[in-house]
Design a protein around this motif. Structure first.
Motif, PDB file in Angstrom:
ATOM      1  N   ARG A  56       0.847  -1.190   0.000  1.00 38.76           N
ATOM      2  CA  ARG A  56       0.000   0.000   0.000  1.00 38.76           C
ATOM      3  C   ARG A  56       0.880   1.236   0.000  1.00 38.76           C
ATOM      4  NH1 ARG A  56      -4.255   0.681   4.744  1.00 38.76           N
ATOM      5  NH2 ARG A  56      -2.399   1.108   5.986  1.00 38.76           N
ATOM      6  N   ASP A  72       0.207   5.685   3.840  1.00 43.37           N
ATOM      7  CA  ASP A  72      -1.112   6.016   4.402  1.00 43.37           C
ATOM      8  C   ASP A  72      -0.923   6.709   5.745  1.00 43.37           C
ATOM      9  OD1 ASP A  72      -3.882   6.099   4.748  1.00 43.37           O
ATOM     10  OD2 ASP A  72      -3.995   4.059   5.536  1.00 43.37           O
ATOM     11  N   ARG A 126      -5.124  12.843   4.903  1.00 43.25           N
ATOM     12  CA  ARG A 126      -4.574  11.511   5.180  1.00 43.25           C
ATOM     13  C   ARG A 126      -4.543  10.667   3.907  1.00 43.25           C
ATOM     14  NH1 ARG A 126      -8.610   7.228   8.004  1.00 43.25           N
ATOM     15  NH2 ARG A 126      -6.641   6.135   7.917  1.00 43.25           N
ATOM     16  N   GLU A 184     -12.663   2.089   1.458  1.00 49.42           N
ATOM     17  CA  GLU A 184     -12.724   2.321   2.906  1.00 49.42           C
ATOM     18  C   GLU A 184     -13.424   3.634   3.252  1.00 49.42           C
ATOM     19  OE1 GLU A 184      -8.768   2.371   4.640  1.00 49.42           O
ATOM     20  OE2 GLU A 184      -7.921   3.400   2.922  1.00 49.42           O
ATOM     21  N   ASP A 229     -11.561   1.375   8.518  1.00 52.04           N
ATOM     22  CA  ASP A 229     -12.001   2.734   8.232  1.00 52.04           C
ATOM     23  C   ASP A 229     -13.436   2.759   7.728  1.00 52.04           C
ATOM     24  OD1 ASP A 229      -9.995   4.669   8.914  1.00 52.04           O
ATOM     25  OD2 ASP A 229      -8.703   3.670   7.468  1.00 52.04           O
ATOM     26  N   ARG A 241     -12.538   5.121  15.352  1.00 53.33           N
ATOM     27  CA  ARG A 241     -12.103   3.741  15.608  1.00 53.33           C
ATOM     28  C   ARG A 241     -11.206   3.597  16.825  1.00 53.33           C
ATOM     29  NH1 ARG A 241      -8.266   2.660  10.231  1.00 53.33           N
ATOM     30  NH2 ARG A 241      -6.929   1.363  11.510  1.00 53.33           N
TER      31      ARG A 241
HETATM   32 MG    MG Z   1      -7.610   2.292   6.447  1.00 54.28          MG
END
Ligand code: MG
Ligand code: PEP
Length: 324
Positions: free
Chosen positions: A84, A87, A109, A182, A206, A216
């Protein structure tokens, strides 16, 4: 227990009626690699590249990133490793790149940061591509995509990075590229997004947070954070359905995939693979080997009529307890 784990490692994750469900792992540190292998993971569904960034004191150079990524790719080769792109933001902070905001989870983000800083994105994707030379088991995953424009910008940058590394003499094919579903907006655009990529992966951590408007990580509202909420289950079903209409495979890499009871529902929904922490992998495999897909579908049909997450939870656990 170790013997049981060893025996289980060699067995496929296959239901009693012969449906295969590849189980992948989530990684971040090199230390995750050995555990993943001990447990018989069939690939890496989510390598969180922000982890090596977070334990550093400054942005790692292209060369440093290349070395880190090559270790991951080599360790799992020939199995696929889904990397990924960075992030950060939200709950993931870099000491050398502070972001101060009132609402970090709704702020700068994931892909938003790296599209505003294409130099960070280009260095990272160049490092990934170079690291995959001769291995070709890289897949690139884009976090926090909310619409097609962001996706197109990110794809454009990846193509640019690919052109650059080839100009420098690195001969690598363009890897499969996917995006994370997400953000609720992405759920409703699954088809448009899926059309432009090779695969999808649902970030249920998410997605649950944003669908239920529950932070979360906030203990005060932790009781409200529930991936078995009917709205979450409906969103997941829609994503699988729409991804498959476009002929694209869809995986899930949030914590939910590593919860054995939830995994039975995910199997029934038609997810093509599950990616989880290595610790949970044997439990999920064991349970999926005890069910049939038709039984799982029956259970899904039953819980989809329920409007109370607690009832869904107890129905699932009761059904699964009967399996032993
Ligand atoms: Mg996420
Ligand atoms: C998710 O959001 O479900 C996910 C897998 O990504 P992360 O937990 O790193 O945000």
């Amino acid at each position: 227990l170790t013997e049981g784990l060893d025996a289980l490692r060699a067995l496929p994750c296959e239901t009693l009626d012969g449906h295969r469900m590849p189980l992948w792992v989530n990684t971040g540190l090199l230390a995750d690699v050995a555990r993943a292998q001990q447990r018989g993971a069939e690939g890496v569904g989510l390598y969180r590249t922000e982890v090596p960034f977070m334990i550093n004191e400054r942005f790692p150079s292209e060369k440093e990133q290349l070395a880190t990524y090559r270790e991951q790719l080599q360790a799992f080769h020939p199995l696929p490793v889904t990397m990924r792109t960075l992030d950060i933001g939200g709950d993931k902070a870099l000491s050398y790149f502070p972001i101060k905001e009132e609402n970090p989870f709704l702020g700068w983000r994931g892909i938003r940061v790296t599209l505003d800083h294409p130099e960070i994105f280009l260095v990272q994707t160049r490092a990934m591509l170079k690291a995959s030379e001769g291995l070709n088991n890289l897949r690139i995953l884009l976090p926090m995509i909310s619409g097609t424009q962001e996706l197109e910008e990110a794809l454009h940058l990846i193509h640019r990075a690919w052109g650059e590394v080839r100009d420098e003499g690195t001969d690598v094919p363009l890897p499969p590229i996917g995006l994370m579903i997400e953000i609720p907006a992405a759920v409703y655009q699954t088809r448009e997004l899926a059309r432009q990529v090779d695969f999808l992966s649902v970030g249920s951590n998410d997605l649950t947070q944003y669908l239920l408007a529950v932070d979360r990580n906030n203990p005060r509202v932790a009781d409200l954070y529930d991936f078995l909420h009917p709205a979450v289950l409906q969103a997941l079903q829609k994503v699988v359905h729409d991804a498959h209409l476009e002929g694209k495979p869809v995986s899930i890499c949030g914590e939910m995939a590593g919860d054995p009871a939830a995994a039975v529902l995910l199997l029934a929904m038609g997810f093509d693979s599950l990616s989880m922490n290595a610790t949970n992998l044997p439990k999920v495999k064991w349970l999926l080997r005890q069910v049939t897909q038709s039984k799982a579908k029956e259970l899904l049909g039953q819980v989809m009529t329920m409007d109370n997450p607690h009832l869904i939870y107890s129905t699932l656990h009761l059904a699964l307890r009967n399996l032993g």
